[in-house]
Write a protein that holds these residues in place. Structure first.
Motif, PDB file in Angstrom:
ATOM      1  N   ASP A  35      45.497  -5.067  24.631  1.00 31.99           N
ATOM      2  CA  ASP A  35      45.518  -3.301  24.820  1.00 31.99           C
ATOM      3  C   ASP A  35      43.932  -2.981  25.696  1.00 31.99           C
ATOM      4  N   ASN A  36      42.483  -4.243  25.337  1.00 32.85           N
ATOM      5  CA  ASN A  36      41.378  -3.829  26.119  1.00 32.85           C
ATOM      6  C   ASN A  36      40.660  -4.402  26.442  1.00 32.85           C
ATOM      7  N   MET A  37      40.899  -5.617  26.177  1.00 33.55           N
ATOM      8  CA  MET A  37      40.182  -7.230  27.343  1.00 33.55           C
ATOM      9  C   MET A  37      41.492  -7.849  28.607  1.00 33.55           C
ATOM     10  N   GLY A  38      40.744  -8.135  28.828  1.00 34.62           N
ATOM     11  CA  GLY A  38      41.392  -8.950  30.516  1.00 34.62           C
ATOM     12  C   GLY A  38      41.535 -10.493  29.864  1.00 34.62           C
ATOM     13  N   TYR A  39      42.623 -10.941  30.032  1.00 37.71           N
ATOM     14  CA  TYR A  39      42.632 -12.505  29.742  1.00 37.71           C
ATOM     15  C   TYR A  39      41.891 -13.277  29.835  1.00 37.71           C
ATOM     16  N   GLY A  40      42.298 -14.602  29.070  1.00 33.71           N
ATOM     17  CA  GLY A  40      41.296 -15.558  29.804  1.00 33.71           C
ATOM     18  C   GLY A  40      39.876 -15.661  29.453  1.00 33.71           C
ATOM     19  N   TRP A  41      39.371 -17.036  29.789  1.00 37.03           N
ATOM     20  CA  TRP A  41      37.803 -17.555  29.292  1.00 37.03           C
ATOM     21  C   TRP A  41      36.791 -16.367  30.121  1.00 37.03           C
ATOM     22  N   ALA A  42      37.251 -16.428  31.403  1.00 41.35           N
ATOM     23  CA  ALA A  42      36.092 -15.839  32.140  1.00 41.35           C
ATOM     24  C   ALA A  42      36.041 -14.293  32.291  1.00 41.35           C
ATOM     25  N   LEU A  48      27.636 -13.563  20.304  1.00 42.06           N
ATOM     26  CA  LEU A  48      25.951 -14.418  19.902  1.00 42.06           C
ATOM     27  C   LEU A  48      25.530 -15.231  20.615  1.00 42.06           C
ATOM     28  N   PRO A  49      25.104 -16.074  20.458  1.00 41.27           N
ATOM     29  CA  PRO A  49      24.148 -17.355  21.485  1.00 41.27           C
ATOM     30  C   PRO A  49      25.798 -18.500  21.031  1.00 41.27           C
ATOM     31  N   PHE A  50      26.263 -18.449  20.008  1.00 43.76           N
ATOM     32  CA  PHE A  50      27.568 -19.317  19.647  1.00 43.76           C
ATOM     33  C   PHE A  50      28.721 -18.618  19.204  1.00 43.76           C
ATOM     34  N   PHE A  51      28.856 -17.079  19.748  1.00 45.40           N
ATOM     35  CA  PHE A  51      30.387 -16.650  20.068  1.00 45.40           C
ATOM     36  C   PHE A  51      30.612 -15.479  20.245  1.00 45.40           C
ATOM     37  N   ASN A  52      31.655 -15.977  21.054  1.00 42.99           N
ATOM     38  CA  ASN A  52      32.155 -14.884  22.197  1.00 42.99           C
ATOM     39  C   ASN A  52      33.676 -14.044  21.425  1.00 42.99           C
ATOM     40  N   LEU A  53      34.058 -12.305  21.969  1.00 43.14           N
ATOM     41  CA  LEU A  53      35.660 -12.978  22.018  1.00 43.14           C
ATOM     42  C   LEU A  53      35.932 -12.934  23.159  1.00 43.14           C
ATOM     43  N   GLY A  60      51.070 -22.893  20.826  1.00 40.63           N
ATOM     44  CA  GLY A  60      51.814 -23.604  19.646  1.00 40.63           C
ATOM     45  C   GLY A  60      51.213 -23.695  18.190  1.00 40.63           C
ATOM     46  N   ALA A  61      50.497 -24.452  17.536  1.00 43.44           N
ATOM     47  CA  ALA A  61      49.615 -24.135  16.413  1.00 43.44           C
ATOM     48  C   ALA A  61      48.851 -24.683  16.151  1.00 43.44           C
ATOM     49  N   ALA A  62      47.811 -24.662  14.914  1.00 43.78           N
ATOM     50  CA  ALA A  62      46.533 -25.058  14.832  1.00 43.78           C
ATOM     51  C   ALA A  62      45.719 -25.813  15.354  1.00 43.78           C
ATOM     52  N   PHE A  63      44.273 -25.297  16.402  1.00 45.30           N
ATOM     53  CA  PHE A  63      44.048 -25.888  17.468  1.00 45.30           C
ATOM     54  C   PHE A  63      45.213 -26.391  18.476  1.00 45.30           C
ATOM     55  N   SER A  64      46.377 -25.538  19.031  1.00 41.00           N
ATOM     56  CA  SER A  64      47.570 -25.143  20.191  1.00 41.00           C
ATOM     57  C   SER A  64      47.806 -26.537  19.719  1.00 41.00           C
ATOM     58  N   LEU A 130      38.608 -15.101  18.600  1.00 42.06           N
ATOM     59  CA  LEU A 130      37.503 -15.651  18.147  1.00 42.06           C
ATOM     60  C   LEU A 130      37.337 -16.766  18.842  1.00 42.06           C
ATOM     61  N   ASP A 131      36.078 -16.989  19.096  1.00 45.02           N
ATOM     62  CA  ASP A 131      35.007 -18.468  20.574  1.00 45.02           C
ATOM     63  C   ASP A 131      34.099 -18.869  19.579  1.00 45.02           C
ATOM     64  N   PHE A 132      34.089 -19.747  19.029  1.00 45.97           N
ATOM     65  CA  PHE A 132      32.688 -20.198  18.101  1.00 45.97           C
ATOM     66  C   PHE A 132      32.746 -21.250  19.224  1.00 45.97           C
ATOM     67  N   TYR A 133      31.601 -21.581  19.673  1.00 48.66           N
ATOM     68  CA  TYR A 133      30.914 -23.092  20.059  1.00 48.66           C
ATOM     69  C   TYR A 133      29.088 -23.255  19.727  1.00 48.66           C
ATOM     70  N   TRP A 134      28.981 -24.675  20.255  1.00 50.20           N
ATOM     71  CA  TRP A 134      27.824 -25.123  20.356  1.00 50.20           C
ATOM     72  C   TRP A 134      27.315 -25.661  21.303  1.00 50.20           C
ATOM     73  N   GLY A 135      26.183 -25.449  22.512  1.00 48.48           N
ATOM     74  CA  GLY A 135      26.097 -25.967  23.201  1.00 48.48           C
ATOM     75  C   GLY A 135      27.412 -25.256  24.793  1.00 48.48           C
ATOM     76  N   ASN A 136      28.592 -26.755  25.256  1.00 50.16           N
ATOM     77  CA  ASN A 136      29.278 -26.425  25.572  1.00 50.16           C
ATOM     78  C   ASN A 136      30.735 -26.948  24.933  1.00 50.16           C
ATOM     79  N   TYR A 137      30.298 -27.078  23.434  1.00 53.27           N
ATOM     80  CA  TYR A 137      32.060 -27.548  23.070  1.00 53.27           C
ATOM     81  C   TYR A 137      31.655 -25.805  22.637  1.00 53.27           C
ATOM     82  N   HIS A 138      33.358 -25.805  22.309  1.00 51.83           N
ATOM     83  CA  HIS A 138      33.920 -24.445  22.178  1.00 51.83           C
ATOM     84  C   HIS A 138      34.619 -25.122  20.917  1.00 51.83           C
ATOM     85  N   TRP A 139      34.821 -24.272  19.980  1.00 52.69           N
ATOM     86  CA  TRP A 139      35.864 -24.817  18.686  1.00 52.69           C
ATOM     87  C   TRP A 139      37.140 -24.257  19.382  1.00 52.69           C
ATOM     88  N   PRO A 140      37.949 -24.993  18.699  1.00 53.12           N
ATOM     89  CA  PRO A 140      39.555 -23.671  19.113  1.00 53.12           C
ATOM     90  C   PRO A 140      39.380 -22.913  18.793  1.00 53.12           C
TER      91      PRO A 140
END
Length: 167
Positions: A35-42, A48-53, A60-64, A130-140
């Motif tokens: 209800d409150n967020m726009g869809y997608g990565w943009a 935090l420097p390693f975490f986005n909402l 799919g299932a785990a890890f898409s 929930l989006d955790f990442y390190w540098g350019n690598y994003h955990w699913p």
């Protein structure tokens, strides 16, 4: 008091309250995200420097896993979740309520599985945020239900080693 009430109080099924709490928390967070967020990565919100909402759909299932399929996977994963939920509930009914570790693990898996099944049945996809990442690598991306399932599964694995050591 009936024998059923005594069995419920003494069995692990008593721990299903935890599954209900996880389900309600998971669905509530997903509704807030939808209800409150726009869809997608943009539209992600950097926390935090390693975490986005963010708000994304997982078909799919785990890890898409199998997310690129035609839609049959929705019902496969729904069926698997129902079977696993039934099996874990049955196991809980055979465990004493005082066996906290396994009952908590089973309840966490059930709560998470039902939360994701709700999404699959109602929306046709699972909401991840929930989006955790390190540098350019994003955990699913994942959600509270996924965390509950993984923690519950890890508890079961840990318990299998604990039981061997105790014997």
């Amino acid at each position: 008091m009936s024998e059923t009430a005594i069995t419920f109080r003494q069995s692990g099924v008593r721990w299903l309250w935890l599954a209900v709490v996880i389900f309600i928390a998971d669905i509530s967070i997903k509704l807030v995200v939808m209800d409150n967020m726009g869809y997608g990565w943009a539209n992600r919100i950097e926390i935090l420097p390693f975490f986005n909402l963010l708000y994304v759909h997982n078909y799919g299932a785990a890890f898409s896993f199998l997310s690129d399929q035609a839609g049959w996977q929705r019902w496969l994963f729904t069926g698997i979740a129902f079977v696993v939920t039934g099996m874990l509930t049955y196991w809980m009914s055979k465990l004493p309520a005082k066996e906290k570790w396994n009952n908590i693990a089973y309840a966490m898996i059930i709560g998470g599985a039902v939360g994701n099944v709700f999404d699959r049945v109602v929306h046709g996809f699972v909401v991840d945020y929930l989006d955790f990442y390190w540098g350019n690598y994003h955990w699913p991306a994942f959600n509270l239900a996924d965390m509950a399932i993984c923690i519950g599964a890890a508890m079961i694995i840990i318990d299998s080693f604990r039981n061997k050591e105790q014997k």
